[in-house]
Enzyme design. Structure first.
Site, PDB file in Angstrom:
ATOM      1  N   GLN A 159       0.861  -1.179   0.000  1.00  0.00           N
ATOM      2  CA  GLN A 159       0.000   0.000   0.000  1.00  0.00           C
ATOM      3  C   GLN A 159       0.895   1.226   0.000  1.00  0.00           C
ATOM      4  OE1 GLN A 159      -3.986   0.251   1.809  1.00  0.00           O
ATOM      5  NE2 GLN A 159      -2.920   1.153   3.558  1.00  0.00           N
ATOM      6  N   ARG A 209       4.395   8.639  -1.180  1.00  0.00           N
ATOM      7  CA  ARG A 209       5.817   8.303  -1.208  1.00  0.00           C
ATOM      8  C   ARG A 209       6.147   7.515  -2.462  1.00  0.00           C
ATOM      9  NH1 ARG A 209       7.048   6.892   5.094  1.00  0.00           N
ATOM     10  NH2 ARG A 209       5.612   5.171   4.713  1.00  0.00           N
ATOM     11  N   ASP A 211       7.856   1.857   2.926  1.00  0.00           N
ATOM     12  CA  ASP A 211       9.110   2.503   3.305  1.00  0.00           C
ATOM     13  C   ASP A 211      10.098   1.484   3.874  1.00  0.00           C
ATOM     14  OD1 ASP A 211       7.980   3.870   6.534  1.00  0.00           O
ATOM     15  OD2 ASP A 211       7.959   1.841   5.688  1.00  0.00           O
ATOM     16  N   ASP A 216      -3.174  -3.896  11.548  1.00  0.00           N
ATOM     17  CA  ASP A 216      -2.287  -5.037  11.793  1.00  0.00           C
ATOM     18  C   ASP A 216      -2.593  -5.707  13.138  1.00  0.00           C
ATOM     19  OD1 ASP A 216       0.669  -2.907  12.435  1.00  0.00           O
ATOM     20  OD2 ASP A 216      -1.406  -2.752  13.071  1.00  0.00           O
TER      21      ASP A 216
END
Lengths: 330, 330
Positions: free
Chosen positions: A70, A74, A151, A244
């Protein structure tokens, strides 16, 4: 006509044979030529679009995995990471969950820089939601999902090993980031990591969750996630967090065992600082950890109990990078 | 006689009551005295023999294990190790396999130094055989066996953790010493450790055996060992070696999976050098490793195939000794 030849059977046979073989050879050459003309023309390497079936799609659904990543704000990191992840062994396909609402995906640029080792699908979203990555994507063909934050860079060695571990523990979340909850005398739970007290089961620490932002898990859990109480979706949407933790609750409830198996990464890096967007992840928000403790308690009330279980199993790869990792005084 | 008393009912009642209560009190004192005389006398701490049921024998057969330690010509090490191992949590009983033929066991001395945390049984052997420790001892009451060589010291932490790992992998040999076999183009197998080439399954090393001289395994495998082909016993007796390789073949064949699970020890020591007997273990014999390669090939022919499978899973205890063991750059 061929009297003087016919008198000599060998020579007659010889010439008839010669004629015959000549005819055969000519016919064969003509056929070969025709076949050559029918061969498909060799396409040049730059394909305008990669819709041709890559050979990797013949990999068995059990021997390969789908990367779901996802992304929000960025795209530079996304593309850097895709260059790395697209080449991981046993990768079947990449699904990019595009949370940049209203913005064009980099699909055109992606295609112009093909061919690529595996298909990459950009799933355009209509609302920027954290739980968008937990949809049961029809594009998913493999039993295994590798979910990565946009990231996080994990080495190919780590991923290859963790995938082999997942294949031995397919009902667990097999990943690189362990976390835990602790209970307090008041009955209120708290969420955290090593800084929290160890749950009191002998020596050492315990973990009760493995975060899905760097983990393998069974695609069936995405399907099961669609069947959770509405309150779970509301919680994730309200906090833009905790998807999560919710997945760990789901898995623990499903298996009755610890939800995760922690694989100690040799090389895992956070590339946040490298982005040009200036955007740093959600976990920098001041209230991030408090939110997660809040989520743990809300989920306990939604699920009417605490299903998370502790584990202290830490898995590493034997003899990698070298045998020093298991040497001892014996 | 008591006229002047009787006239006053209160005073009469008072005295009758007083008499009555006095009699009751005296009777009670006599009874108490009698009971006290019947109490068992408190024995002094030194018991001539420890046949009294220790409380640990109430531990469930699943929550405790039996230590089996074979010993030859190193009684000083044996006793040093027993002082350590007798106190390990979850230990149910110790079985010492006494291979010092014709020599008295140290049972008398052992008992004179009691009480001990758990029962220790000395099994006197008639022949000095390596495979004596693989009998199906009737003294065994637990599902789990911890088998230790008589020169190996493993810390209580390591044993506690490895036992918890065995409980999650009860069909495997869970221990601290991994070894492997490799195949060669000629089809002849070789036995060894890290010094051998890595079996070619990606990066890192693999192991295909876990040695039973420092490992937990299911007591059912001792029973199964009694039902092996005669040739297996002949091989072990001929070499006075390889009983552990044979056990790994047995387990691998039984499960169809890698026989062992390697737990990386934090503190394991070989005490060989500390013995006064001057006796150093069998593995110092020049032919030791060659014998073991020989055994691998013989066992393949006895079992008509190579059942051993490779694994590269290395298990450590999360956050022990401290959280540095899972820290990373994230």
């Amino acid at each position: 006509r061929c009297f003087h030849f016919c008198k000599l059977p060998g020579r007659v046979m010889g010439i008839r044979l010669l004629r015959f073989t000549s005819v055969v050879i000519i016919v064969l050459l003509l056929v070969a030529g025709a076949l050559t003309a029918l061969l498909p023309t060799i396409k040049d390497d730059k394909l305008p679009n990669s819709r041709r079936e890559p050979k990797t799609q013949s990999q068995s659904a059990l021997d390969s995995f789908t990367l779901i990543m996802q992304t929000y704000n960025r795209t530079d990191l996304l593309l850097k990471l895709l260059n790395h992840y697209q080449a991981i062994p046993h990768l079947h396909k990449v699904i990019v969950v595009w949370n940049n609402i209203g913005e064009k995906t980099p699909e055109e640029m992606w295609n112009s820089l093909g061919p690529h080792p595996v298909p990459v699908v950009f799933k355009v979203q209509t609302v920027n939601r954290m739980r968008n990555r937990l949809q049961n994507f029809p594009d998913l063909e493999t039993k295994a999902v590798l979910m990565m934050d946009d990231d996080t860079l994990v080495s190919a060695h780590d991923l290859g090993f963790a995938f082999s571990v997942w294949q031995q523990f397919p009902e667990h979340i097999v990943g690189f980031v362990p976390r835990k909850h602790i209970s307090t005398p008041s009955g209120v739970y708290s969420y955290g990591s090593f800084e929290l007290q160890n749950p009191g089961f002998g020596n050492g620490d315990q973990y009760s969750m493995v975060l899905i932002g760097a983990a393998f898990f069974h695609s069936g859990y995405l399907e099961e996630f669609q069947r959770q109480p509405e309150a779970v979706y509301a919680l994730i949407d309200e906090t833009q967090n905790c998807d999560d933790i919710a997945m760990n609750f789901l898995v623990a409830k499903h298996t009755g065992k610890p939800s995760g198996v922690f694989v100690k990464p040799v090389d895992i890096r956070n590339l946040e600082k490298d982005t040009n967007s200036g955007y740093s992840g959600m976990w920098h928000r001041a209230e991030h950890l408090l939110q997660r403790s809040y989520c743990v308690n809300k989920l306990v009330s939604i699920y009417d109990g605490m299903p998370l279980k502790y584990s202290n199993i830490m898995i590493s790869q034997f003899g990698f990078p070298n045998y020093a990792n298991h040497k001892n005084k014996m």
